[in-house]
Design an enzyme around this catalytic site. Structure first.
Site, PDB file in Angstrom:
ATOM      1  N   SER A 131       0.843  -1.202   0.000  1.00  0.00           N
ATOM      2  CA  SER A 131       0.000   0.000   0.000  1.00  0.00           C
ATOM      3  C   SER A 131       0.874   1.246   0.000  1.00  0.00           C
ATOM      4  CB  SER A 131      -0.845  -0.019   1.271  1.00  0.00           C
ATOM      5  OG  SER A 131      -1.302   1.266   1.577  1.00  0.00           O
ATOM      6  N   TYR A 158      -0.328  -0.536   9.935  1.00  0.00           N
ATOM      7  CA  TYR A 158      -0.674  -1.159   8.646  1.00  0.00           C
ATOM      8  C   TYR A 158       0.487  -0.984   7.659  1.00  0.00           C
ATOM      9  CZ  TYR A 158      -3.229  -1.411   4.142  1.00  0.00           C
ATOM     10  OH  TYR A 158      -3.648  -1.697   2.860  1.00  0.00           O
ATOM     11  N   LYS A 162       3.039  -3.807   5.894  1.00  0.00           N
ATOM     12  CA  LYS A 162       3.176  -3.923   4.437  1.00  0.00           C
ATOM     13  C   LYS A 162       4.645  -3.723   4.033  1.00  0.00           C
ATOM     14  CE  LYS A 162      -1.180  -4.535   3.169  1.00  0.00           C
ATOM     15  NZ  LYS A 162      -1.643  -5.746   2.495  1.00  0.00           N
TER      16      LYS A 162
HETATM   17  N1  LIG Z   1      -8.894  -1.617  -1.612  1.00  0.00           N
HETATM   18  C1  LIG Z   1      -7.974  -0.665  -1.467  1.00  0.00           C
HETATM   19  O1  LIG Z   1      -8.239   0.529  -1.660  1.00  0.00           O
HETATM   20  C2  LIG Z   1      -6.552  -1.036  -1.090  1.00  0.00           C
HETATM   21  C3  LIG Z   1      -5.582  -0.023  -1.025  1.00  0.00           C
HETATM   22  C4  LIG Z   1      -4.273  -0.356  -0.655  1.00  0.00           C
HETATM   23  C5  LIG Z   1      -3.953  -1.689  -0.406  1.00  0.00           C
HETATM   24  N2  LIG Z   1      -4.917  -2.638  -0.477  1.00  0.00           N
HETATM   25  C6  LIG Z   1      -4.562  -4.029  -0.160  1.00  0.00           C
HETATM   26  O2  LIG Z   1      -5.152  -4.891  -1.125  1.00  0.00           O
HETATM   27  C7  LIG Z   1      -5.569  -6.106  -0.504  1.00  0.00           C
HETATM   28  C8  LIG Z   1      -7.024  -6.397  -0.870  1.00  0.00           C
HETATM   29  O3  LIG Z   1      -7.840  -5.304  -0.471  1.00  0.00           O
HETATM   30  P1  LIG Z   1      -9.438  -5.410  -0.444  1.00  0.00           P
HETATM   31  O4  LIG Z   1      -9.936  -4.035  -0.622  1.00  0.00           O
HETATM   32  O5  LIG Z   1      -9.905  -6.489  -1.342  1.00  0.00           O
HETATM   33  O6  LIG Z   1      -9.674  -5.830   1.059  1.00  0.00           O
HETATM   34  P2  LIG Z   1     -10.929  -6.592   1.696  1.00  0.00           P
HETATM   35  O7  LIG Z   1     -10.976  -6.214   3.137  1.00  0.00           O
HETATM   36  O8  LIG Z   1     -12.150  -6.403   0.887  1.00  0.00           O
HETATM   37  O9  LIG Z   1     -10.487  -8.106   1.572  1.00  0.00           O
HETATM   38  C9  LIG Z   1      -9.509  -8.660   2.396  1.00  0.00           C
HETATM   39  C10 LIG Z   1      -9.925 -10.081   2.674  1.00  0.00           C
HETATM   40  O10 LIG Z   1      -8.927 -10.679   3.509  1.00  0.00           O
HETATM   41  C11 LIG Z   1      -9.595 -11.601   4.346  1.00  0.00           C
HETATM   42  N3  LIG Z   1      -8.784 -11.905   5.512  1.00  0.00           N
HETATM   43  C12 LIG Z   1      -8.494 -11.076   6.563  1.00  0.00           C
HETATM   44  N4  LIG Z   1      -7.787 -11.734   7.481  1.00  0.00           N
HETATM   45  C13 LIG Z   1      -7.591 -12.981   7.004  1.00  0.00           C
HETATM   46  C14 LIG Z   1      -6.942 -14.125   7.528  1.00  0.00           C
HETATM   47  N5  LIG Z   1      -6.361 -14.113   8.732  1.00  0.00           N
HETATM   48  N6  LIG Z   1      -6.931 -15.255   6.782  1.00  0.00           N
HETATM   49  C15 LIG Z   1      -7.544 -15.295   5.570  1.00  0.00           C
HETATM   50  N7  LIG Z   1      -8.195 -14.237   5.031  1.00  0.00           N
HETATM   51  C16 LIG Z   1      -8.224 -13.102   5.755  1.00  0.00           C
HETATM   52  C17 LIG Z   1     -10.895 -10.883   4.736  1.00  0.00           C
HETATM   53  O11 LIG Z   1     -11.868 -11.771   5.204  1.00  0.00           O
HETATM   54  C18 LIG Z   1     -11.259 -10.200   3.424  1.00  0.00           C
HETATM   55  O12 LIG Z   1     -12.191 -10.958   2.680  1.00  0.00           O
HETATM   56  C19 LIG Z   1      -5.331  -5.923   0.999  1.00  0.00           C
HETATM   57  O13 LIG Z   1      -4.152  -6.602   1.360  1.00  0.00           O
HETATM   58  C20 LIG Z   1      -5.143  -4.433   1.178  1.00  0.00           C
HETATM   59  O14 LIG Z   1      -4.262  -4.136   2.229  1.00  0.00           O
HETATM   60  C21 LIG Z   1      -6.216  -2.349  -0.818  1.00  0.00           C
END
Ligand SMILES: NC(=O)c1ccc[n+]([C@@H]2O[C@H](COP(=O)([O-])OP(=O)(O)OC[C@H]3O[C@@H](n4cnc5c(N)ncnc54)[C@H](O)[C@@H]3O)[C@@H](O)[C@H]2O)c1
Length: 345
Positions: A131, A158, A162
């Site tokens: 991120s 966070y 990362k």
């Molecule tokens: N969406 C954004 O704007 C954004 C921005 C920067 C980084 N990211 C990164 O991208 C990735 C995906 O983001 P997203 O928006 O789809 O997030 P999200 O929260 O929709 O999905 C994350 C998923 O991880 C699962 N999860 C959490 N803990 C877990 C565990 N211990 N074991 C197995 N599964 C687990 C959750 O149940 C969830 O379904 C993340 O790693 C996030 O940090 C996303």
């Protein structure tokens, strides 16, 4: 070939799966295009729906916790490409330090170790979603964008987890255990469904809530520029990153393409896309600035540069009006406006 998507029931996991099913093929670690025959969606929550991509014959659902090393070992398959998307978001990791470290750092290491244990040659591809929160304290001149190789000094837990994950991916790649690539994601908009535990959740809420006739509360100052990308561009760029030939260097991370946008610019785009006759149907937008949250967003770096992403030919982020239109096309089914289209599968 096989693909494992961790966080497969999350927002981006489901969108990536949909994209891969449509695209149908990926470049293997041997450099040849191969049909995607099986996609495993791994998550610690059970699917909210048994329809959509979860019901596709090529999709396998696995439920488990990546903080359990044995679960990760059982999940892994020889030569499978891994898109590691599971994680605890910024607000949640800041509230619960132990959870953030356990899932985002220990969980990432468990997965990398599980890939390593396969002993595959060539090493399997491992796409890690980091991120822009890895950039906290920056050392660039004010107004200068933060680049791929600038020092990463996160200002929240966070971002720290990362940043550690990025270093793990570099070293597991250097040792030949995986062929890792790290994408530093900007904030992806417009996220469907309910607000999530990210500090930047309102960058989606400011469009999503009014379109559903619901009030949007803005805890971040309206004029604060923040790097965002559209869901479609983000997913396409993750796949480009997977298929790319990575230059011979230890550092495997890049800033994904983003465009700085303030909440006010998003409001303007919303009102541009929705016909004036329907403005009265939109939910109200209310400012309730939380100086702590504004400070967290201010500490994330507002302008990024993307030299490596451009070298790899990644897609540019569209303008914000297009982002609103894409949301209406992909997720607009229950919105209160007329110019929406239901997505076909
Ligand atoms: N969406 C954004 O704007 C954004 C921005 C920067 C980084 N990211 C990164 O991208 C990735 C995906 O983001 P997203 O928006 O789809 O997030 P999200 O929260 O929709 O999905 C994350 C998923 O991880 C699962 N999860 C959490 N803990 C877990 C565990 N211990 N074991 C197995 N599964 C687990 C959750 O149940 C969830 O379904 C993340 O790693 C996030 O940090 C996303």
């Amino acid at each position: 070939m096989e693909v494992i998507i961790t966080g497969g029931q999350g927002f981006l996991g489901q969108e990536l799966c949909r994209h891969l099913l449509k695209k149908g093929e990926l470049k293997t670690s041997s450099g040849v295009m191969q049909e995607v025959q099986r996609i495993c969606l791994f998550d610690n929550v059970a699917p909210a729906t048994t329809s959509g991509v979860n019901a596709h014959p090529k999709v396998v659902i696995e439920t488990g916790d990546l903080t359990n090393a044995e679960t990760c070992q059982r999940l892994m398959r020889p030569n499978a490409s891994v898109f590691h998307l599971a994680g605890v978001m910024s607000g949640a990791a800041e509230k619960d330090f132990d959870l953030g470290v356990r899932v985002n750092l220990d969980g990432t290491r468990n997965l990398l170790d599980a890939c390593r244990a396969q002993g595959a040659s060539p090493a399997p591809k491992f796409i890690f979603t980091s991120s822009l929160a890895v950039f906290g304290e920056t050392y660039v001149e004010p107004g200068t964008p933060v680049g791929d190789t600038d020092k990463i000094v996160p200002k929240n837990t966070y971002g720290m987890t990362k940043a550690c994950g990025e270093l793990l991916v570099n070293d597991y790649t250097r040792k030949g255990f995986v062929d890792g690539r790290t994408a530093r994601l900007p904030t992806v908009i417009v996220r469907p469904g309910l607000p999530n535990a990210a500090t930047t959740s309102c960058y989606s809420g400011v469009i999503r809530e009014p379109l559903h006739g619901v009030e949007a509360v803005l805890p971040i100052a309206r004029d604060l520029p923040h790097p965002v990308t559209s869901t479609r561009a983000l997913i396409a760029n993750l796949v480009i990153l997977h298929d790319a030939t990575w230059p011979d260097r230890v550092d495997r991370a890049l800033n994904l393409l983003s465009r700085p946008s303030s909440l006010q610019q998003l409001v303007d785009a919303l009102y541009e896309v929705v016909a004036p006759a329907e403005h009265s149907k939109l939910g109200k937008i209310v400012d309730k600035e939380d100086s702590f949250l504004s400070g967290v967003v201010r500490g994330m770096g507002s302008h990024l540069s993307h030299e490596r992403a451009k070298e790899l030919g990644m897609l540019e982020v569209p303008n914000m009006a297009t982002v609103v239109r894409e949301f209406l096309e992909d997720f607009g089914e229950k919105t209160v406006v007329s110019n929406k289209r239901q997505r076909v599968a």
